[in-house]
Design a protein around this motif. Sequence first.
Motif, PDB file in Angstrom:
ATOM      1  N   GLN A   1     -15.016  46.175 -30.945  1.00 37.18           N
ATOM      2  CA  GLN A   1     -16.254  47.064 -31.365  1.00 37.18           C
ATOM      3  C   GLN A   1     -16.138  48.223 -30.721  1.00 37.18           C
ATOM      4  N   ILE A   2     -16.389  49.492 -31.279  1.00 35.40           N
ATOM      5  CA  ILE A   2     -16.190  50.656 -30.882  1.00 35.40           C
ATOM      6  C   ILE A   2     -17.602  51.450 -31.136  1.00 35.40           C
ATOM      7  N   LYS A   3     -18.203  51.808 -29.851  1.00 35.80           N
ATOM      8  CA  LYS A   3     -19.459  52.613 -30.056  1.00 35.80           C
ATOM      9  C   LYS A   3     -19.431  54.029 -29.456  1.00 35.80           C
ATOM     10  N   PRO A   4     -19.229  54.924 -30.688  1.00 39.52           N
ATOM     11  CA  PRO A   4     -19.412  56.339 -29.888  1.00 39.52           C
ATOM     12  C   PRO A   4     -20.768  56.616 -29.336  1.00 39.52           C
ATOM     13  N   ALA A   5     -20.735  57.666 -28.719  1.00 40.07           N
ATOM     14  CA  ALA A   5     -21.881  57.973 -27.809  1.00 40.07           C
ATOM     15  C   ALA A   5     -23.064  58.333 -28.672  1.00 40.07           C
ATOM     16  N   ASP A   6     -22.754  58.756 -30.002  1.00 39.56           N
ATOM     17  CA  ASP A   6     -24.030  59.198 -30.606  1.00 39.56           C
ATOM     18  C   ASP A   6     -24.530  57.985 -31.792  1.00 39.56           C
ATOM     19  N   GLU A   7     -23.860  56.559 -31.887  1.00 34.47           N
ATOM     20  CA  GLU A   7     -24.170  55.761 -32.511  1.00 34.47           C
ATOM     21  C   GLU A   7     -24.549  54.407 -31.783  1.00 34.47           C
ATOM     22  N   LYS A   8     -25.585  53.730 -32.325  1.00 30.41           N
ATOM     23  CA  LYS A   8     -26.064  52.586 -31.691  1.00 30.41           C
ATOM     24  C   LYS A   8     -25.295  51.397 -32.159  1.00 30.41           C
ATOM     25  N   GLU A   9     -24.812  51.114 -33.209  1.00 31.43           N
ATOM     26  CA  GLU A   9     -24.119  49.837 -33.450  1.00 31.43           C
ATOM     27  C   GLU A   9     -22.628  50.122 -33.324  1.00 31.43           C
TER      28      GLU A   9
ATOM     29  N   ILE B   1      -6.220  50.114 -24.367  1.00 33.56           N
ATOM     30  CA  ILE B   1      -5.933  49.304 -25.714  1.00 33.56           C
ATOM     31  C   ILE B   1      -5.806  50.334 -26.560  1.00 33.56           C
ATOM     32  N   ALA B   2      -4.844  49.876 -27.692  1.00 29.78           N
ATOM     33  CA  ALA B   2      -4.719  50.675 -28.862  1.00 29.78           C
ATOM     34  C   ALA B   2      -5.211  50.032 -30.063  1.00 29.78           C
ATOM     35  N   VAL B   3      -5.623  50.891 -30.761  1.00 31.87           N
ATOM     36  CA  VAL B   3      -6.430  50.218 -31.977  1.00 31.87           C
ATOM     37  C   VAL B   3      -6.078  51.106 -33.411  1.00 31.87           C
ATOM     38  N   ILE B   4      -6.334  50.253 -34.441  1.00 33.59           N
ATOM     39  CA  ILE B   4      -6.016  50.961 -35.831  1.00 33.59           C
ATOM     40  C   ILE B   4      -7.176  51.565 -36.190  1.00 33.59           C
ATOM     41  N   LEU B   5      -7.367  52.971 -36.480  1.00 30.99           N
ATOM     42  CA  LEU B   5      -8.440  53.660 -36.692  1.00 30.99           C
ATOM     43  C   LEU B   5      -8.806  53.437 -38.212  1.00 30.99           C
ATOM     44  N   ALA B   6     -10.101  52.868 -38.627  1.00 34.17           N
ATOM     45  CA  ALA B   6     -10.384  53.169 -40.077  1.00 34.17           C
ATOM     46  C   ALA B   6     -10.492  54.522 -40.616  1.00 34.17           C
TER      47      ALA B   6
ATOM     48  N   SER C   1     -15.757  60.011 -25.097  1.00 35.52           N
ATOM     49  CA  SER C   1     -16.569  58.889 -24.464  1.00 35.52           C
ATOM     50  C   SER C   1     -16.670  57.902 -25.525  1.00 35.52           C
ATOM     51  N   LEU C   2     -16.389  56.647 -24.978  1.00 30.75           N
ATOM     52  CA  LEU C   2     -17.037  55.574 -25.982  1.00 30.75           C
ATOM     53  C   LEU C   2     -17.388  54.251 -25.113  1.00 30.75           C
ATOM     54  N   ARG C   3     -17.961  53.428 -25.894  1.00 29.26           N
ATOM     55  CA  ARG C   3     -18.095  51.894 -25.279  1.00 29.26           C
ATOM     56  C   ARG C   3     -17.370  50.918 -26.067  1.00 29.26           C
ATOM     57  N   LEU C   4     -16.747  50.131 -25.395  1.00 25.79           N
ATOM     58  CA  LEU C   4     -15.895  49.039 -26.147  1.00 25.79           C
ATOM     59  C   LEU C   4     -16.525  47.589 -25.929  1.00 25.79           C
ATOM     60  N   ILE C   5     -16.514  46.840 -27.035  1.00 31.95           N
ATOM     61  CA  ILE C   5     -16.511  45.403 -26.589  1.00 31.95           C
ATOM     62  C   ILE C   5     -15.412  44.658 -27.265  1.00 31.95           C
ATOM     63  N   ILE C   6     -14.549  44.135 -26.543  1.00 30.70           N
ATOM     64  CA  ILE C   6     -13.206  43.305 -26.882  1.00 30.70           C
ATOM     65  C   ILE C   6     -13.174  41.859 -26.773  1.00 30.70           C
ATOM     66  N   SER C   7     -13.253  41.335 -27.882  1.00 29.52           N
ATOM     67  CA  SER C   7     -13.218  39.679 -27.995  1.00 29.52           C
ATOM     68  C   SER C   7     -11.644  39.390 -27.739  1.00 29.52           C
ATOM     69  N   LEU C   8     -11.611  38.450 -26.675  1.00 29.90           N
ATOM     70  CA  LEU C   8     -10.355  37.706 -26.381  1.00 29.90           C
ATOM     71  C   LEU C   8     -10.517  36.438 -26.623  1.00 29.90           C
ATOM     72  N   SER C   9      -9.431  35.887 -27.436  1.00 27.16           N
ATOM     73  CA  SER C   9      -9.261  34.545 -27.989  1.00 27.16           C
ATOM     74  C   SER C   9      -8.354  33.882 -27.344  1.00 27.16           C
ATOM     75  N   GLU C  10      -8.474  32.736 -26.640  1.00 31.37           N
ATOM     76  CA  GLU C  10      -7.416  31.742 -26.254  1.00 31.37           C
ATOM     77  C   GLU C  10      -7.569  30.728 -26.261  1.00 31.37           C
ATOM     78  N   GLU C  11      -6.879  29.914 -27.103  1.00 30.80           N
ATOM     79  CA  GLU C  11      -7.103  28.386 -27.428  1.00 30.80           C
ATOM     80  C   GLU C  11      -8.463  28.311 -28.176  1.00 30.80           C
ATOM     81  N   GLU C  12      -9.314  27.741 -27.285  1.00 37.80           N
ATOM     82  CA  GLU C  12     -10.510  27.575 -27.610  1.00 37.80           C
ATOM     83  C   GLU C  12     -11.676  28.234 -27.120  1.00 37.80           C
ATOM     84  N   ASN C  13     -11.081  29.009 -26.119  1.00 39.04           N
ATOM     85  CA  ASN C  13     -11.863  30.107 -25.322  1.00 39.04           C
ATOM     86  C   ASN C  13     -12.150  31.381 -26.006  1.00 39.04           C
ATOM     87  N   THR C  14     -13.402  31.995 -25.925  1.00 36.53           N
ATOM     88  CA  THR C  14     -13.485  33.416 -26.251  1.00 36.53           C
ATOM     89  C   THR C  14     -14.183  34.222 -24.990  1.00 36.53           C
TER      90      THR C  14
END
Length: 219
Positions: free
Chosen positions: A113-121, A135-140, A150-163
Amino acid sequence: MMIEIGENVHLEYIEENELKKAKSKAVSIENNELLIAYPVDVVTGRTVILHNDMEVMVEFVGKDEVPYRFTSRIKGKVKDKLQMICLEVPPREKMKRIQRRQYVRSDAVLDVQIKPADEKEGFHTLSYNISAGGIAVILADGRSFQSGESLRLIISLSEEENTRQIETAAVVRRIFNDPKSRKRKMTIEYTGIAASDQQFLLQYCIRRQLNKRRKARME
């Protein structure tokens, strides 16, 4: 020599006053020389040209599963069944264990999840590789950023059954068009990541790299 044949080799070098990064594989090691397959740029995927006597920084994960680096020079090109680059290899005591946390990079498709400075969601996208330093991402389509933004990131890491979710401040480093996938991509560097999260990411990337190496040996 601490590196095994078939192991990934990462190169850093300066071209036109810009730091470039490339990746390859070890093909042969003898007489203090390391032969590697022609390297490709980690960003564009294109084969890179390395000139004789060019200085490069070489990084690899040793047989002891510890990352190392050493300074080398291009000794020339070798043509056998495939074309290779010859690197000079220093004595083992000249090789340094890598301490910087951003070293190990792993291919990984993760929800980001990428949050630019001027966006809440912000918005969600997918990564294609990750390290403990960025991190390297695909840009929509329709999304536009500037290098240094500047950005804020929320990265979801999944390994086996843990996130695990990692949230961090970050900055845009580069935006480019990938000719292979025909997609726009963006590289991002963390600027405010917690030490515990960075350590977790380092171990996560090392585990993925080692698992990939083990699977390759079994094939």
